[in-house]
Design a protein around this motif. Structure first.
Motif, short mmCIF file in Angstrom:
data_model
loop_
_atom_site.label_atom_id
_atom_site.label_comp_id
_atom_site.label_asym_id
_atom_site.label_seq_id
_atom_site.Cartn_x
_atom_site.Cartn_y
_atom_site.Cartn_z
N GLN A 135 -70.02 -41.44 -12.81
CA GLN A 135 -71.02 -40.24 -12.50
C GLN A 135 -70.26 -39.33 -11.75
O GLN A 135 -69.17 -39.58 -11.08
CB GLN A 135 -72.01 -40.95 -11.66
CG GLN A 135 -71.84 -41.48 -10.37
CD GLN A 135 -73.13 -42.16 -9.67
OE1 GLN A 135 -73.94 -42.34 -10.33
NE2 GLN A 135 -73.02 -42.46 -8.44
N ILE A 136 -70.93 -38.16 -11.60
CA ILE A 136 -70.42 -36.83 -10.99
C ILE A 136 -71.44 -36.02 -10.13
O ILE A 136 -72.45 -36.28 -10.55
CB ILE A 136 -69.95 -35.76 -12.20
CG1 ILE A 136 -68.83 -36.23 -13.04
CG2 ILE A 136 -69.58 -34.41 -11.45
CD1 ILE A 136 -68.54 -35.40 -14.05
N ASN A 137 -71.04 -35.96 -9.07
CA ASN A 137 -71.92 -35.16 -8.02
C ASN A 137 -72.04 -33.93 -8.27
O ASN A 137 -70.80 -33.08 -8.20
CB ASN A 137 -71.56 -35.78 -6.67
CG ASN A 137 -72.73 -35.11 -5.79
OD1 ASN A 137 -73.25 -34.20 -5.97
ND2 ASN A 137 -72.87 -35.93 -4.41
N ALA A 138 -73.06 -32.98 -8.66
CA ALA A 138 -73.04 -31.68 -8.85
C ALA A 138 -72.46 -30.92 -7.74
O ALA A 138 -72.32 -29.80 -7.90
CB ALA A 138 -74.32 -31.34 -9.40
N ALA A 139 -72.87 -31.54 -6.45
CA ALA A 139 -72.39 -30.68 -5.39
C ALA A 139 -71.04 -30.51 -5.36
O ALA A 139 -70.43 -29.73 -4.50
CB ALA A 139 -72.85 -31.48 -4.20
N LEU A 140 -70.04 -31.42 -6.20
CA LEU A 140 -68.73 -31.13 -6.27
C LEU A 140 -68.24 -30.02 -7.36
O LEU A 140 -66.94 -29.73 -7.47
CB LEU A 140 -67.93 -32.49 -6.44
CG LEU A 140 -68.36 -33.54 -5.37
CD1 LEU A 140 -67.57 -34.78 -5.68
CD2 LEU A 140 -67.71 -33.03 -3.97
N VAL A 141 -69.15 -29.30 -7.98
CA VAL A 141 -68.89 -28.42 -8.90
C VAL A 141 -68.74 -26.98 -8.27
O VAL A 141 -69.74 -26.59 -7.46
CB VAL A 141 -70.18 -28.12 -10.04
CG1 VAL A 141 -69.67 -27.04 -10.77
CG2 VAL A 141 -70.36 -29.50 -10.69
N SER A 142 -67.58 -26.28 -8.09
CA SER A 142 -67.57 -25.21 -7.48
C SER A 142 -67.35 -23.92 -8.44
O SER A 142 -66.77 -23.97 -9.52
CB SER A 142 -66.19 -25.10 -6.45
OG SER A 142 -65.04 -25.18 -7.23
N ILE A 143 -67.88 -22.75 -8.37
CA ILE A 143 -67.88 -21.55 -9.08
C ILE A 143 -67.48 -20.76 -8.32
O ILE A 143 -68.22 -20.33 -7.10
CB ILE A 143 -69.54 -21.31 -9.70
CG1 ILE A 143 -69.95 -22.75 -10.50
CG2 ILE A 143 -69.25 -20.15 -10.50
CD1 ILE A 143 -71.23 -22.69 -10.64
N ASN A 144 -66.53 -19.96 -8.59
CA ASN A 144 -65.88 -18.71 -7.90
C ASN A 144 -65.93 -17.61 -8.74
O ASN A 144 -64.99 -17.74 -10.01
CB ASN A 144 -64.47 -18.96 -7.08
CG ASN A 144 -64.93 -19.94 -5.76
OD1 ASN A 144 -65.50 -19.59 -5.21
ND2 ASN A 144 -64.43 -21.23 -6.14
N VAL A 145 -65.85 -16.28 -8.55
CA VAL A 145 -65.83 -15.31 -9.50
C VAL A 145 -64.93 -14.18 -8.92
O VAL A 145 -65.12 -13.85 -7.67
CB VAL A 145 -67.17 -14.68 -9.82
CG1 VAL A 145 -66.92 -13.41 -10.80
CG2 VAL A 145 -68.30 -15.73 -10.22
N THR A 146 -63.98 -13.77 -9.56
CA THR A 146 -63.14 -12.51 -9.36
C THR A 146 -63.43 -11.51 -10.40
O THR A 146 -63.27 -11.75 -11.56
CB THR A 146 -61.66 -12.88 -9.41
OG1 THR A 146 -61.45 -14.02 -8.58
CG2 THR A 146 -60.80 -11.99 -9.04
N ALA A 147 -63.56 -10.18 -9.93
CA ALA A 147 -63.92 -9.13 -10.92
C ALA A 147 -62.96 -8.07 -10.54
O ALA A 147 -62.70 -7.64 -9.27
CB ALA A 147 -65.44 -8.66 -10.58
N ALA A 179 -63.98 -19.02 -11.90
CA ALA A 179 -63.18 -20.45 -11.71
C ALA A 179 -64.14 -21.61 -11.63
O ALA A 179 -64.96 -21.43 -10.58
CB ALA A 179 -62.13 -20.17 -10.82
N VAL A 180 -64.24 -22.51 -12.52
CA VAL A 180 -65.07 -23.65 -12.18
C VAL A 180 -64.18 -25.01 -12.13
O VAL A 180 -63.56 -25.13 -12.90
CB VAL A 180 -66.12 -23.76 -13.50
CG1 VAL A 180 -67.17 -24.73 -13.15
CG2 VAL A 180 -66.85 -22.37 -13.70
N SER A 181 -64.76 -25.46 -11.34
CA SER A 181 -64.05 -27.17 -10.99
C SER A 181 -65.18 -28.04 -10.72
O SER A 181 -66.19 -27.87 -10.25
CB SER A 181 -63.21 -27.24 -9.83
OG SER A 181 -63.63 -26.71 -8.69
N ALA A 182 -64.88 -29.20 -11.25
CA ALA A 182 -65.82 -30.37 -11.13
C ALA A 182 -65.28 -31.81 -10.88
O ALA A 182 -64.04 -32.13 -11.47
CB ALA A 182 -66.68 -30.43 -12.28
#
Length: 153
Positions: free
Chosen positions: A81-93, A137-140
């Motif tokens: 299983q994966i905990n969604a709290a460990l999914v990070s989303i960072n945006v660079t524009a 940038a997305v990591s899980a």
């Protein structure tokens, strides 16, 4: 005297080989927005539906800013299983960090079982008139980030 040295060398080689295998499993990559990136573990990420967003709160997105929303889909093709709290989303524009906003996109805290998926909405804002490259940038699950690229016009 030679046997302990050979033993240490063999243990070191096993350790380094194990570390390299773990790094290879968690290695990120780069794909375009709309495409799917799959880690060797079977966990797959997709960033899609990145479109302009209109805030209902003038103080969250000011008249000098433009907001966007998107969707990250996490598919757990792995064995644990994966905990969604460990999914990070960072945006660079345009080579600048974009600010995440959480007005209609709260942080996900669910558990994603093997074989299941979770759709995580996200929002961000930039200075009005910003154009150029966008990188999301997305990591899980402690993996290196997968970089999703697009162009902001």
């Amino acid at each position: 005297m030679l046997v302990p040295i050979l033993g240490i060398a063999a243990c070191s080689a096993l350790f380094v080989g194990g570390v390299n295998a773990v790094q290879e499993q968690r290695k990120g990559g780069t794909v375009a927005v709309g495409q799917t990136f799959t880690y060797k573990s079977g966990v797959a990420l997709t960033v899609s539906d990145v479109v302009p967003y209109k805030s209902s709160n003038q103080f969250i997105v000011t008249k000098d800013e433009a907001a966007y929303k998107g969707l990250v889909t996490v598919v757990n093709g792995g064995k644990t299983q994966i905990n969604a709290a460990l999914v990070s989303i960072n945006v660079t524009a345009a080579s600048q960090p974009a600010e995440r906003i959480f007005e209609d996109a709260p942080l996900a805290t669910q558990t994603i079982a093997p074989g299941q998926q979770l759709k995580i909405p996200f929002q961000f804002k930039v200075k009005k008139g910003t154009t150029g490259a966008v990188q999301i940038a997305v990591s899980a699950d402690f993996n290196e980030p997968a970089l999703f690229t697009a162009t902001m016009n």
